[in-house]
Scaffold this motif. Structure first.
Motif, PDB file in Angstrom:
ATOM      1  N   GLY A 116      -2.924 -13.023 -50.862  1.00 48.55           N
ATOM      2  CA  GLY A 116      -1.540 -13.289 -51.197  1.00 48.55           C
ATOM      3  C   GLY A 116      -1.020 -12.527 -52.400  1.00 48.55           C
ATOM      4  O   GLY A 116      -0.131 -13.010 -53.109  1.00 48.55           O
ATOM      5  N   LEU A 117      -1.550 -11.332 -52.631  1.00 47.67           N
ATOM      6  CA  LEU A 117      -1.161 -10.528 -53.792  1.00 47.67           C
ATOM      7  C   LEU A 117      -0.588  -9.187 -53.342  1.00 47.67           C
ATOM      8  O   LEU A 117      -0.962  -8.676 -52.283  1.00 47.67           O
ATOM      9  N   PRO A 118       0.292  -8.595 -54.140  1.00 46.25           N
ATOM     10  CA  PRO A 118       0.775  -7.249 -53.820  1.00 46.25           C
ATOM     11  C   PRO A 118      -0.380  -6.249 -53.848  1.00 46.25           C
ATOM     12  O   PRO A 118      -1.285  -6.351 -54.678  1.00 46.25           O
ATOM     13  N   VAL A 119      -0.341  -5.296 -52.935  1.00 49.04           N
ATOM     14  CA  VAL A 119      -1.362  -4.246 -52.866  1.00 49.04           C
ATOM     15  C   VAL A 119      -0.663  -2.898 -52.969  1.00 49.04           C
ATOM     16  O   VAL A 119       0.258  -2.611 -52.201  1.00 49.04           O
ATOM     17  N   GLU A 120      -1.104  -2.079 -53.910  1.00 52.69           N
ATOM     18  CA  GLU A 120      -0.493  -0.783 -54.150  1.00 52.69           C
ATOM     19  C   GLU A 120      -1.559   0.303 -54.057  1.00 52.69           C
ATOM     20  O   GLU A 120      -2.623   0.200 -54.678  1.00 52.69           O
ATOM     21  N   ALA A 121      -1.280   1.339 -53.266  1.00 53.37           N
ATOM     22  CA  ALA A 121      -2.228   2.446 -53.117  1.00 53.37           C
ATOM     23  C   ALA A 121      -2.105   3.417 -54.287  1.00 53.37           C
ATOM     24  O   ALA A 121      -1.129   3.393 -55.047  1.00 53.37           O
ATOM     25  N   ASP A 122      -3.088   4.303 -54.407  1.00 51.29           N
ATOM     26  CA  ASP A 122      -3.016   5.362 -55.417  1.00 51.29           C
ATOM     27  C   ASP A 122      -1.743   6.182 -55.195  1.00 51.29           C
ATOM     28  O   ASP A 122      -1.467   6.610 -54.064  1.00 51.29           O
ATOM     29  N   PRO A 123      -0.981   6.451 -56.245  1.00 48.08           N
ATOM     30  CA  PRO A 123       0.269   7.196 -56.075  1.00 48.08           C
ATOM     31  C   PRO A 123       0.120   8.709 -56.173  1.00 48.08           C
ATOM     32  O   PRO A 123       1.109   9.429 -56.069  1.00 48.08           O
ATOM     33  N   VAL A 124      -1.090   9.198 -56.373  1.00 44.86           N
ATOM     34  CA  VAL A 124      -1.334  10.650 -56.409  1.00 44.86           C
ATOM     35  C   VAL A 124      -2.369  10.991 -55.347  1.00 44.86           C
ATOM     36  O   VAL A 124      -3.220  10.171 -54.998  1.00 44.86           O
ATOM     37  N   GLU A 125      -2.304  12.203 -54.840  1.00 50.58           N
ATOM     38  CA  GLU A 125      -3.184  12.608 -53.749  1.00 50.58           C
ATOM     39  C   GLU A 125      -4.574  12.968 -54.267  1.00 50.58           C
ATOM     40  O   GLU A 125      -4.758  13.347 -55.414  1.00 50.58           O
ATOM     41  N   GLY A 126      -5.532  12.874 -53.337  1.00 50.58           N
ATOM     42  CA  GLY A 126      -6.904  13.211 -53.685  1.00 50.58           C
ATOM     43  C   GLY A 126      -7.577  12.073 -54.413  1.00 50.58           C
ATOM     44  O   GLY A 126      -6.933  11.137 -54.892  1.00 50.58           O
ATOM     45  N   PHE A 127      -8.888  12.143 -54.515  1.00 48.94           N
ATOM     46  CA  PHE A 127      -9.615  11.100 -55.228  1.00 48.94           C
ATOM     47  C   PHE A 127      -9.467  11.341 -56.720  1.00 48.94           C
ATOM     48  O   PHE A 127     -10.093  12.225 -57.288  1.00 48.94           O
ATOM     49  N   ALA A 128      -8.603  10.548 -57.344  1.00 48.05           N
ATOM     50  CA  ALA A 128      -8.303  10.749 -58.763  1.00 48.05           C
ATOM     51  C   ALA A 128      -9.020   9.753 -59.653  1.00 48.05           C
ATOM     52  O   ALA A 128      -8.775   9.717 -60.857  1.00 48.05           O
ATOM     53  N   GLY A 129      -9.901   8.924 -59.088  1.00 48.95           N
ATOM     54  CA  GLY A 129     -10.675   7.996 -59.888  1.00 48.95           C
ATOM     55  C   GLY A 129      -9.863   6.812 -60.385  1.00 48.95           C
ATOM     56  O   GLY A 129      -8.741   6.562 -59.926  1.00 48.95           O
ATOM     57  N   PRO A 130     -10.409   6.079 -61.346  1.00 47.61           N
ATOM     58  CA  PRO A 130      -9.759   4.841 -61.789  1.00 47.61           C
ATOM     59  C   PRO A 130      -8.393   5.038 -62.424  1.00 47.61           C
ATOM     60  O   PRO A 130      -7.558   4.131 -62.381  1.00 47.61           O
ATOM     61  N   ASN A 176      -4.946  -2.766 -56.573  1.00 51.13           N
ATOM     62  CA  ASN A 176      -4.893  -1.347 -56.239  1.00 51.13           C
ATOM     63  C   ASN A 176      -5.976  -1.057 -55.221  1.00 51.13           C
ATOM     64  O   ASN A 176      -7.156  -1.278 -55.460  1.00 51.13           O
ATOM     65  N   ALA A 177      -5.559  -0.594 -54.032  1.00 52.25           N
ATOM     66  CA  ALA A 177      -6.520  -0.244 -52.990  1.00 52.25           C
ATOM     67  C   ALA A 177      -5.849   0.694 -52.010  1.00 52.25           C
ATOM     68  O   ALA A 177      -4.651   0.552 -51.721  1.00 52.25           O
ATOM     69  N   ASN A 178      -6.605   1.638 -51.488  1.00 54.95           N
ATOM     70  CA  ASN A 178      -6.100   2.556 -50.479  1.00 54.95           C
ATOM     71  C   ASN A 178      -6.450   2.040 -49.081  1.00 54.95           C
ATOM     72  O   ASN A 178      -7.256   1.126 -48.931  1.00 54.95           O
ATOM     73  N   GLY A 179      -5.845   2.639 -48.061  1.00 55.24           N
ATOM     74  CA  GLY A 179      -6.100   2.193 -46.703  1.00 55.24           C
ATOM     75  C   GLY A 179      -5.203   1.034 -46.305  1.00 55.24           C
ATOM     76  O   GLY A 179      -4.185   0.761 -46.948  1.00 55.24           O
ATOM     77  N   ASP A 180      -5.576   0.354 -45.250  1.00 57.55           N
ATOM     78  CA  ASP A 180      -4.769  -0.735 -44.692  1.00 57.55           C
ATOM     79  C   ASP A 180      -4.726  -1.915 -45.659  1.00 57.55           C
ATOM     80  O   ASP A 180      -5.760  -2.548 -45.907  1.00 57.55           O
ATOM     81  N   PRO A 181      -3.562  -2.258 -46.210  1.00 58.80           N
ATOM     82  CA  PRO A 181      -3.504  -3.376 -47.164  1.00 58.80           C
ATOM     83  C   PRO A 181      -3.716  -4.740 -46.517  1.00 58.80           C
ATOM     84  O   PRO A 181      -3.980  -5.720 -47.223  1.00 58.80           O
ATOM     85  N   ASP A 182      -3.619  -4.810 -45.182  1.00 57.03           N
ATOM     86  CA  ASP A 182      -3.733  -6.111 -44.521  1.00 57.03           C
ATOM     87  C   ASP A 182      -5.106  -6.743 -44.709  1.00 57.03           C
ATOM     88  O   ASP A 182      -5.250  -7.960 -44.585  1.00 57.03           O
ATOM     89  N   ARG A 183      -6.122  -5.923 -45.005  1.00 50.81           N
ATOM     90  CA  ARG A 183      -7.457  -6.501 -45.174  1.00 50.81           C
ATOM     91  C   ARG A 183      -7.543  -7.376 -46.425  1.00 50.81           C
ATOM     92  O   ARG A 183      -8.488  -8.134 -46.586  1.00 50.81           O
ATOM     93  N   PHE A 184      -6.540  -7.278 -47.299  1.00 51.02           N
ATOM     94  CA  PHE A 184      -6.485  -8.121 -48.490  1.00 51.02           C
ATOM     95  C   PHE A 184      -5.396  -9.182 -48.395  1.00 51.02           C
ATOM     96  O   PHE A 184      -5.108  -9.865 -49.374  1.00 51.02           O
ATOM     97  N   SER A 185      -4.788  -9.340 -47.216  1.00 47.81           N
ATOM     98  CA  SER A 185      -3.602 -10.186 -47.099  1.00 47.81           C
ATOM     99  C   SER A 185      -3.874 -11.647 -47.432  1.00 47.81           C
ATOM    100  O   SER A 185      -2.987 -12.353 -47.933  1.00 47.81           O
ATOM    101  N   HIS A 186      -5.095 -12.121 -47.183  1.00 45.32           N
ATOM    102  CA  HIS A 186      -5.374 -13.542 -47.423  1.00 45.32           C
ATOM    103  C   HIS A 186      -5.420 -13.883 -48.912  1.00 45.32           C
ATOM    104  O   HIS A 186      -5.429 -15.062 -49.268  1.00 45.32           O
TER     105      HIS A 186
END
Length: 213
Positions: free
Chosen positions: A66-80, A54-64
């Motif tokens: 080799g895992l799926p990257v999913e952003a927060d599904p709700v708006e605003g900083f909602a914490g963990p 789970n990470a916001n922003g450009d997922p390509d920075r985690f591409s190496h």
């Protein structure tokens, strides 16, 4: 050695910014010559059927990784809890026969190698949320979350008056699993020790050299 839990998917909360460490992604800071996140993934992978990030922003920075990257599904900083929801909704869409998500922090590289087994065994029913605790207190980022709470968590984050983890947990049957301090050849420390500052990164380097891993 711990066997992977076939009904659990691991979700690493990997998007924290290293504001107290000079900026950038905290989880990509180097520990013992590798990104901190690599240590977390290595520790979690043998315990679960699959790992996602789970990470916001450009997922390509985690591409190496080799895992799926999913952003927060709700708006605003909602914490963990937003990261937990990202994991739960990703599991429902991609691993529909999984029953649980286990969440771990991407800046906590020494968490227990039997974390998932212990969390699973501490629940009294498949609907229990189980959180980790130690001598330092509760660690709500380290939790076992039944997929059945997904819709309620989204409603809680979108319509609730608070986004605190324990406030949501208290809405459901819940338990905790206690973990003791870790002893190495040179130190004793909390297994959920997390890294927020350059000084704590130095401590982690020393713990790693002391065979904390």
């Amino acid at each position: 050695m711990t066997s992977p839990a076939p009904n659990v998917v691991g979700c690493v909360l990997a998007g924290g910014l290293a504001r107290r460490m000079g900026g950038g992604d905290k989880t990509l800071k180097k520990l013992a010559g590798r990104p901190m996140l690599a240590h977390v993934i290595e520790r979690l992978s043998p315990q679960v059927r699959r790992v996602m990030l789970n990470a916001n922003g450009d997922p390509d920075r985690f591409s190496h990784f080799g895992l799926p990257v999913e952003a927060d599904p709700v708006e605003g900083f909602a914490g963990p809890l937003a990261g937990v929801l990202a994991g739960l909704e990703w599991v429902k869409a991609n691993e529909p026969d999984a029953e649980f998500v286990v969440s771990v922090a991407g800046d906590t590289p020494f968490f227990p190698g039997d974390l998932v087994t212990r969390l699973l065994s501490s629940g009294l029913s498949p609907r229990d949320i189980v959180l980790a605790r130690s001598d330092e207190g509760m660690h709500p980022v380290f939790g076992l979350w039944p997929v059945s709470v997904t819709d309620d968590l989204r409603d809680f984050l979108e319509n609730g008056e608070t986004r605190k983890v324990l406030a949501f947990v208290d809405r459901h049957p819940n338990r905790s699993a206690r973990f003791d301090a870790v002893s190495t050849e040179t130190d004793t420390f909390d297994p959920f020790f997390n890294i927020n500052t350059p000084e704590e990164l130095e401590i982690a380097e020393a713990l790693y050299r002391g065979k904390a891993a």
